[in-house]
Design a protein around this motif. Sequence first.
Motif, PDB file in Angstrom:
ATOM      1  N   ARG A  96       0.838  -1.201   0.000  1.00 25.62           N
ATOM      2  CA  ARG A  96       0.000   0.000   0.000  1.00 25.62           C
ATOM      3  C   ARG A  96       0.873   1.251   0.000  1.00 25.62           C
ATOM      4  O   ARG A  96       0.628   2.196  -0.743  1.00 25.62           O
ATOM      5  CB  ARG A  96      -0.936   0.003   1.205  1.00 25.62           C
ATOM      6  CG  ARG A  96      -1.853   1.228   1.246  1.00 25.62           C
ATOM      7  CD  ARG A  96      -2.901   1.120   2.352  1.00 25.62           C
ATOM      8  NE  ARG A  96      -2.327   0.779   3.627  1.00 25.62           N
ATOM      9  CZ  ARG A  96      -1.997   1.674   4.562  1.00 25.62           C
ATOM     10  NH1 ARG A  96      -2.189   2.944   4.352  1.00 25.62           N
ATOM     11  NH2 ARG A  96      -1.489   1.282   5.702  1.00 25.62           N
ATOM     12  N   ARG A  97       1.945   1.254   0.808  1.00 24.57           N
ATOM     13  CA  ARG A  97       2.855   2.406   0.849  1.00 24.57           C
ATOM     14  C   ARG A  97       3.529   2.598  -0.501  1.00 24.57           C
ATOM     15  O   ARG A  97       3.698   3.721  -0.960  1.00 24.57           O
ATOM     16  CB  ARG A  97       3.906   2.225   1.937  1.00 24.57           C
ATOM     17  CG  ARG A  97       3.338   2.492   3.319  1.00 24.57           C
ATOM     18  CD  ARG A  97       4.377   2.591   4.393  1.00 24.57           C
ATOM     19  NE  ARG A  97       5.449   3.483   4.005  1.00 24.57           N
ATOM     20  CZ  ARG A  97       6.698   3.337   4.412  1.00 24.57           C
ATOM     21  NH1 ARG A  97       7.020   2.361   5.218  1.00 24.57           N
ATOM     22  NH2 ARG A  97       7.629   4.185   4.041  1.00 24.57           N
ATOM     23  N   GLN A 100       0.989   4.180  -2.844  1.00 26.47           N
ATOM     24  CA  GLN A 100       0.784   5.583  -2.503  1.00 26.47           C
ATOM     25  C   GLN A 100       1.954   6.435  -2.980  1.00 26.47           C
ATOM     26  O   GLN A 100       1.754   7.527  -3.507  1.00 26.47           O
ATOM     27  CB  GLN A 100       0.611   5.740  -0.992  1.00 26.47           C
ATOM     28  CG  GLN A 100      -0.714   5.225  -0.488  1.00 26.47           C
ATOM     29  CD  GLN A 100      -0.801   5.209   1.028  1.00 26.47           C
ATOM     30  OE1 GLN A 100       0.207   5.147   1.719  1.00 26.47           O
ATOM     31  NE2 GLN A 100      -2.010   5.256   1.547  1.00 26.47           N
ATOM     32  N   THR A 101       3.171   5.934  -2.818  1.00 22.49           N
ATOM     33  CA  THR A 101       4.350   6.672  -3.270  1.00 22.49           C
ATOM     34  C   THR A 101       4.334   6.831  -4.781  1.00 22.49           C
ATOM     35  O   THR A 101       4.609   7.902  -5.308  1.00 22.49           O
ATOM     36  CB  THR A 101       5.634   5.947  -2.821  1.00 22.49           C
ATOM     37  OG1 THR A 101       5.624   5.852  -1.399  1.00 22.49           O
ATOM     38  CG2 THR A 101       6.873   6.686  -3.271  1.00 22.49           C
TER      39      THR A 101
END
Length: 115
Positions: A96-97, A100-101
């Motif tokens: 998920r990170r 998002q990045t």
Amino acid sequence: MATLTHRTDMQLAAQEILALDDVAGMRLHCLEGSVWITLDRDLRDIFLGPGDSFTVDRGGATLLHALVPARVSVEQSRDAAAPAWLRGRSLLHGLRRRLQTALASPATAGAQGAL
């Protein structure tokens, strides 16, 4: 009936860094290219080439640095030290990170407007 697997393959560009949080017990497998793995508060440098794998043996941040274009898989290890519910949640958090990045980067900002 479908069979669910807990494996994710990722393509990394040369010099791309992938940060995974709390993936203790997950197996990192280099399918193509080469990656350098560093672990939070660990002095080891782990290098993987095609066919090599490493099981993350501690919590905290795990960084994968693609030295050249690389394809890696992240999957549950049969001999994992962390409980299954923690491994799955941590992998999803790390992915998920990364998403998002990627969505926040200037290169993808124009593509988002087209959707």
